[in-house]
Design a protein around this motif. Sequence first.
Motif, PDB file in Angstrom:
ATOM      1  N   THR A 188       0.875  -1.164   0.000  1.00 58.10           N
ATOM      2  CA  THR A 188       0.000   0.000   0.000  1.00 58.10           C
ATOM      3  C   THR A 188       0.914   1.215   0.000  1.00 58.10           C
ATOM      4  N   LEU A 189       0.592   2.179  -0.860  1.00 59.94           N
ATOM      5  CA  LEU A 189       1.418   3.380  -0.876  1.00 59.94           C
ATOM      6  C   LEU A 189       0.954   4.299   0.255  1.00 59.94           C
ATOM      7  N   TYR A 190       1.887   4.655   1.129  1.00 57.79           N
ATOM      8  CA  TYR A 190       1.605   5.574   2.234  1.00 57.79           C
ATOM      9  C   TYR A 190       2.219   6.937   1.947  1.00 57.79           C
ATOM     10  N   ARG A 191       1.481   7.977   2.367  1.00 61.54           N
ATOM     11  CA  ARG A 191       2.111   9.305   2.471  1.00 61.54           C
ATOM     12  C   ARG A 191       2.174   9.617   3.964  1.00 61.54           C
ATOM     13  N   VAL A 192       3.407   9.771   4.469  1.00 66.27           N
ATOM     14  CA  VAL A 192       3.627  10.053   5.884  1.00 66.27           C
ATOM     15  C   VAL A 192       3.990  11.533   5.982  1.00 66.27           C
ATOM     16  N   ILE A 193       3.179  12.283   6.719  1.00 67.99           N
ATOM     17  CA  ILE A 193       3.420  13.732   6.834  1.00 67.99           C
ATOM     18  C   ILE A 193       3.911  14.024   8.249  1.00 67.99           C
ATOM     19  N   GLU A 203      -1.272   8.638   5.557  1.00 66.55           N
ATOM     20  CA  GLU A 203      -2.415   8.570   4.635  1.00 66.55           C
ATOM     21  C   GLU A 203      -2.231   7.377   3.698  1.00 66.55           C
ATOM     22  N   ASP A 204      -3.326   6.676   3.387  1.00 63.10           N
ATOM     23  CA  ASP A 204      -3.316   5.513   2.489  1.00 63.10           C
ATOM     24  C   ASP A 204      -3.631   5.993   1.064  1.00 63.10           C
ATOM     25  N   LEU A 205      -2.692   5.793   0.134  1.00 61.18           N
ATOM     26  CA  LEU A 205      -2.895   6.266  -1.243  1.00 61.18           C
ATOM     27  C   LEU A 205      -3.242   5.125  -2.210  1.00 61.18           C
ATOM     28  N   GLY A 206      -3.444   3.908  -1.673  1.00 59.70           N
ATOM     29  CA  GLY A 206      -3.896   2.811  -2.534  1.00 59.70           C
ATOM     30  C   GLY A 206      -2.845   1.756  -2.812  1.00 59.70           C
ATOM     31  N   PRO A 207      -3.271   0.641  -3.463  1.00 61.96           N
ATOM     32  CA  PRO A 207      -2.379  -0.499  -3.685  1.00 61.96           C
ATOM     33  C   PRO A 207      -1.387  -0.281  -4.839  1.00 61.96           C
ATOM     34  N   PHE A 208      -0.159  -0.774  -4.652  1.00 65.36           N
ATOM     35  CA  PHE A 208       0.888  -0.720  -5.687  1.00 65.36           C
ATOM     36  C   PHE A 208       1.745  -1.969  -5.564  1.00 65.36           C
ATOM     37  N   LYS A 209       2.642  -2.165  -6.538  1.00 64.11           N
ATOM     38  CA  LYS A 209       3.549  -3.319  -6.474  1.00 64.11           C
ATOM     39  C   LYS A 209       4.960  -2.889  -6.869  1.00 64.11           C
ATOM     40  N   PHE A 210       5.916  -3.174  -5.978  1.00 69.01           N
ATOM     41  CA  PHE A 210       7.310  -2.754  -6.193  1.00 69.01           C
ATOM     42  C   PHE A 210       8.272  -3.907  -5.942  1.00 69.01           C
ATOM     43  N   VAL A 211       9.500  -3.765  -6.442  1.00 63.61           N
ATOM     44  CA  VAL A 211      10.585  -4.668  -6.035  1.00 63.61           C
ATOM     45  C   VAL A 211      10.919  -4.343  -4.576  1.00 63.61           C
ATOM     46  N   PRO A 212      11.544  -5.305  -3.842  1.00 60.19           N
ATOM     47  CA  PRO A 212      11.748  -5.089  -2.407  1.00 60.19           C
ATOM     48  C   PRO A 212      12.840  -4.066  -2.057  1.00 60.19           C
TER      49      PRO A 212
END
Length: 225
Positions: A188-193, A203-212
Amino acid sequence: MTLRPARIFTPFDVQRQGLVDVLRSRGIVDESVLASIHIVPREMFVPPAMTGRAYEDSALPIDNRQTISQPYTVAFMTQALRLTRGMKVLEIGTGSGYQAAVLAQIGANVVSIERHPLLSSKARSVLSSLGYTVNCRVGDGTIGFREGGPYDGIIVTAGAPDVPEPLAKQLVVGGRLVVPVGSLENQTLYRVIRTAEDAWKVEDLGPFKFVPLIGRSGWDESITP
Ligand code: SAM
Protein backbone atom coordinates in the motif's frame (compact mmCIF):
# COMPACT_ATOMS: atom_id res chain seq x y z
CA MET A 1 13.50 39.44 -39.87
CA THR A 2 15.32 36.56 -38.16
CA LEU A 3 14.71 33.13 -39.57
CA ARG A 4 14.95 30.33 -37.02
CA PRO A 5 15.18 26.68 -38.02
CA ALA A 6 11.90 24.88 -37.34
CA ARG A 7 12.02 22.51 -34.39
CA ILE A 8 12.15 18.92 -35.63
CA PHE A 9 9.87 16.66 -33.59
CA THR A 10 11.22 13.14 -33.26
CA PRO A 11 8.98 10.06 -32.95
CA PHE A 12 9.97 10.00 -29.25
CA ASP A 13 8.59 13.55 -28.76
CA VAL A 14 5.28 12.41 -30.24
CA GLN A 15 5.22 9.29 -28.05
CA ARG A 16 6.06 11.39 -24.97
CA GLN A 17 3.04 13.60 -25.65
CA GLY A 18 0.93 10.43 -26.00
CA LEU A 19 2.17 9.24 -22.60
CA VAL A 20 1.24 12.58 -21.00
CA ASP A 21 -2.27 12.20 -22.46
CA VAL A 22 -2.52 8.69 -20.96
CA LEU A 23 -1.38 9.94 -17.53
CA ARG A 24 -3.89 12.79 -17.66
CA SER A 25 -6.67 10.33 -18.55
CA ARG A 26 -5.61 8.16 -15.58
CA GLY A 27 -6.10 11.07 -13.16
CA ILE A 28 -2.72 12.83 -12.90
CA VAL A 29 -3.59 16.52 -12.50
CA ASP A 30 -0.40 18.22 -11.28
CA GLU A 31 0.70 20.27 -14.30
CA SER A 32 4.31 20.51 -13.09
CA VAL A 33 4.53 16.69 -13.01
CA LEU A 34 2.96 16.36 -16.48
CA ALA A 35 5.26 19.06 -17.86
CA SER A 36 8.28 17.28 -16.43
CA ILE A 37 7.27 13.94 -17.97
CA HIS A 38 6.71 15.79 -21.25
CA ILE A 39 10.36 16.87 -21.21
CA VAL A 40 12.39 14.00 -19.65
CA PRO A 41 13.50 11.55 -22.41
CA ARG A 42 12.57 8.16 -20.88
CA GLU A 43 14.18 6.43 -23.87
CA MET A 44 17.59 7.42 -22.40
CA PHE A 45 16.89 5.53 -19.14
CA VAL A 46 15.75 2.15 -20.53
CA PRO A 47 18.13 -0.52 -21.88
CA PRO A 48 19.09 0.18 -25.54
CA ALA A 49 17.16 -2.87 -26.76
CA MET A 50 13.98 -1.47 -25.18
CA THR A 51 13.87 2.11 -26.45
CA GLY A 52 10.93 1.11 -28.67
CA ARG A 53 8.93 0.42 -25.49
CA ALA A 54 10.07 3.52 -23.56
CA TYR A 55 6.67 5.22 -23.78
CA GLU A 56 4.50 2.26 -22.85
CA ASP A 57 2.90 2.87 -19.48
CA SER A 58 4.70 -0.09 -17.98
CA ALA A 59 7.69 -0.98 -15.80
CA LEU A 60 10.66 -2.38 -17.76
CA PRO A 61 13.66 -4.47 -16.66
CA ILE A 62 17.06 -2.80 -16.05
CA ASP A 63 20.35 -4.26 -14.75
CA ASN A 64 20.72 -6.16 -11.45
CA ARG A 65 17.21 -7.68 -11.86
CA GLN A 66 15.63 -4.32 -11.04
CA THR A 67 13.06 -2.20 -12.89
CA ILE A 68 12.45 1.32 -14.15
CA SER A 69 9.05 2.09 -12.60
CA GLN A 70 5.86 2.43 -14.63
CA PRO A 71 5.37 6.09 -15.73
CA TYR A 72 1.96 6.22 -13.98
CA THR A 73 3.62 5.19 -10.71
CA VAL A 74 6.37 7.82 -11.17
CA ALA A 75 3.76 10.49 -11.88
CA PHE A 76 1.47 9.44 -9.00
CA MET A 77 4.29 9.33 -6.42
CA THR A 78 5.75 12.64 -7.61
CA GLN A 79 2.32 14.28 -7.45
CA ALA A 80 1.88 12.88 -3.91
CA LEU A 81 5.06 14.71 -2.80
CA ARG A 82 3.44 18.10 -3.66
CA LEU A 83 6.73 19.63 -4.81
CA THR A 84 7.64 23.15 -5.70
CA ARG A 85 10.86 24.48 -7.20
CA GLY A 86 13.84 24.53 -4.82
CA MET A 87 12.54 21.86 -2.41
CA LYS A 88 15.01 19.35 -1.06
CA VAL A 89 14.12 15.76 -1.99
CA LEU A 90 15.70 12.42 -1.06
CA GLU A 91 15.01 9.45 -3.34
CA ILE A 92 15.69 5.88 -2.17
CA GLY A 93 16.23 3.52 -5.12
CA THR A 94 17.88 5.46 -7.98
CA GLY A 95 17.49 2.49 -10.37
CA SER A 96 17.69 3.90 -13.92
CA GLY A 97 17.69 7.54 -12.72
CA TYR A 98 14.39 8.37 -14.49
CA GLN A 99 12.44 9.28 -11.33
CA ALA A 100 15.36 11.45 -10.19
CA ALA A 101 15.29 13.26 -13.56
CA VAL A 102 11.53 13.89 -13.24
CA LEU A 103 12.11 15.39 -9.77
CA ALA A 104 15.07 17.49 -10.94
CA GLN A 105 13.15 18.74 -13.99
CA ILE A 106 10.48 20.11 -11.60
CA GLY A 107 13.26 22.08 -9.91
CA ALA A 108 13.85 19.95 -6.80
CA ASN A 109 17.33 19.59 -5.31
CA VAL A 110 17.69 15.83 -5.43
CA VAL A 111 19.83 13.35 -3.49
CA SER A 112 19.30 9.78 -4.72
CA ILE A 113 20.63 6.61 -3.06
CA GLU A 114 21.00 3.21 -4.78
CA ARG A 115 22.37 -0.02 -3.28
CA HIS A 116 23.74 -1.38 -6.59
CA PRO A 117 26.93 0.48 -7.65
CA LEU A 118 26.42 -0.39 -11.35
CA LEU A 119 22.93 1.15 -11.44
CA SER A 120 24.11 4.23 -9.59
CA SER A 121 27.03 4.85 -11.95
CA LYS A 122 24.90 4.34 -15.09
CA ALA A 123 22.20 6.67 -13.69
CA ARG A 124 24.80 9.29 -12.73
CA SER A 125 26.22 9.32 -16.24
CA VAL A 126 22.88 9.58 -18.09
CA LEU A 127 21.62 12.26 -15.67
CA SER A 128 24.73 14.36 -16.15
CA SER A 129 24.68 13.87 -19.95
CA LEU A 130 21.18 15.39 -19.90
CA GLY A 131 22.31 18.29 -17.71
CA TYR A 132 20.55 17.23 -14.48
CA THR A 133 22.37 17.88 -11.22
CA VAL A 134 21.53 14.98 -8.91
CA ASN A 135 23.65 13.86 -5.98
CA CYS A 136 23.82 10.09 -6.72
CA ARG A 137 25.08 8.04 -3.78
CA VAL A 138 25.67 4.32 -3.25
CA GLY A 139 24.54 2.71 -0.01
CA ASP A 140 21.66 1.52 2.12
CA GLY A 141 18.96 4.14 1.59
CA THR A 142 16.81 2.81 4.43
CA ILE A 143 18.99 4.75 6.85
CA GLY A 144 18.61 7.92 4.75
CA PHE A 145 21.29 10.59 4.43
CA ARG A 146 21.12 12.83 7.47
CA GLU A 147 23.97 15.09 6.33
CA GLY A 148 21.90 16.22 3.31
CA GLY A 149 18.64 16.75 5.24
CA PRO A 150 16.18 17.57 6.56
CA TYR A 151 14.07 17.01 3.44
CA ASP A 152 10.81 18.54 2.19
CA GLY A 153 10.10 15.25 0.44
CA ILE A 154 11.36 11.66 0.57
CA ILE A 155 10.34 9.11 -2.07
CA VAL A 156 11.03 5.40 -1.66
CA THR A 157 10.78 3.52 -4.96
CA ALA A 158 10.98 -0.02 -3.50
CA GLY A 159 8.56 -1.85 -1.19
CA ALA A 160 9.28 -1.83 2.56
CA PRO A 161 7.96 -4.13 5.32
CA ASP A 162 7.29 -1.03 7.49
CA VAL A 163 7.76 2.74 7.28
CA PRO A 164 11.56 3.16 7.70
CA GLU A 165 11.80 5.22 10.89
CA PRO A 166 15.12 6.94 10.04
CA LEU A 167 13.47 8.37 6.91
CA ALA A 168 10.40 9.73 8.75
CA LYS A 169 12.82 11.47 11.14
CA GLN A 170 14.72 13.16 8.28
CA LEU A 171 11.65 15.14 7.13
CA VAL A 172 11.17 18.82 7.92
CA VAL A 173 7.97 19.55 9.87
CA GLY A 174 5.34 19.64 7.11
CA GLY A 175 7.50 17.37 4.91
CA ARG A 176 6.13 14.28 3.12
CA LEU A 177 7.48 10.73 2.83
CA VAL A 178 5.93 8.60 0.07
CA VAL A 179 6.65 4.91 0.62
CA PRO A 180 5.11 1.56 -0.43
CA VAL A 181 4.62 -0.68 2.62
CA GLY A 182 3.40 -4.27 2.84
CA SER A 183 4.36 -7.85 1.95
CA LEU A 184 6.88 -8.90 -0.72
CA GLU A 185 3.98 -9.44 -3.15
CA ASN A 186 1.78 -6.37 -2.61
CA GLN A 187 2.11 -3.01 -0.95
CA THR A 188 0.00 0.00 0.00
CA LEU A 189 1.42 3.38 -0.88
CA TYR A 190 1.60 5.57 2.23
CA ARG A 191 2.11 9.30 2.47
CA VAL A 192 3.63 10.05 5.88
CA ILE A 193 3.42 13.73 6.83
CA ARG A 194 5.53 15.09 9.67
CA THR A 195 3.01 17.29 11.48
CA ALA A 196 5.25 18.32 14.42
CA GLU A 197 8.71 17.61 15.81
CA ASP A 198 7.45 14.33 17.30
CA ALA A 199 4.22 13.62 15.36
CA TRP A 200 3.47 12.02 11.99
CA LYS A 201 0.19 11.44 10.12
CA VAL A 202 -0.16 8.47 7.72
CA GLU A 203 -2.42 8.57 4.63
CA ASP A 204 -3.32 5.51 2.49
CA LEU A 205 -2.90 6.27 -1.24
CA GLY A 206 -3.90 2.81 -2.53
CA PRO A 207 -2.38 -0.50 -3.68
CA PHE A 208 0.89 -0.72 -5.69
CA LYS A 209 3.55 -3.32 -6.47
CA PHE A 210 7.31 -2.75 -6.19
CA VAL A 211 10.58 -4.67 -6.03
CA PRO A 212 11.75 -5.09 -2.41
CA LEU A 213 13.58 -2.46 -0.37
CA ILE A 214 16.60 -4.30 1.03
CA GLY A 215 18.45 -2.91 4.01
CA ARG A 216 18.66 -2.26 7.72
CA SER A 217 15.12 -0.76 7.88
CA GLY A 218 13.87 -2.87 4.96
CA TRP A 219 13.85 -6.57 3.99
CA ASP A 220 16.80 -8.83 4.76
CA GLU A 221 19.17 -9.46 1.84
CA SER A 222 18.53 -13.24 2.21
CA ILE A 223 15.10 -12.83 0.52
CA THR A 224 16.79 -12.14 -2.87
CA PRO A 225 17.21 -15.25 -5.08
N1 SAM B 1 13.42 5.00 -9.21
C1 SAM B 1 13.87 4.03 -10.16
C2 SAM B 1 13.80 4.52 -11.57
O1 SAM B 1 13.33 5.64 -11.81
O2 SAM B 1 14.28 3.78 -12.45
C3 SAM B 1 13.17 2.70 -10.03
C4 SAM B 1 13.67 1.96 -8.91
S1 SAM B 1 13.46 0.24 -8.79
C5 SAM B 1 11.72 0.05 -8.84
C6 SAM B 1 13.89 0.11 -7.05
C7 SAM B 1 15.34 0.35 -6.78
O3 SAM B 1 15.54 0.37 -5.36
C8 SAM B 1 16.25 -0.74 -7.32
O4 SAM B 1 17.20 -0.18 -8.18
C9 SAM B 1 16.89 -1.33 -6.07
O5 SAM B 1 18.22 -1.77 -6.28
C10 SAM B 1 16.83 -0.15 -5.13
N2 SAM B 1 16.94 -0.47 -3.70
C11 SAM B 1 16.39 -1.50 -3.00
N3 SAM B 1 16.74 -1.41 -1.70
C12 SAM B 1 17.51 -0.30 -1.56
C13 SAM B 1 18.17 0.34 -0.48
N4 SAM B 1 18.11 -0.13 0.79
N5 SAM B 1 18.86 1.46 -0.71
C14 SAM B 1 18.96 1.97 -1.97
N6 SAM B 1 18.36 1.41 -3.04
C15 SAM B 1 17.64 0.29 -2.84
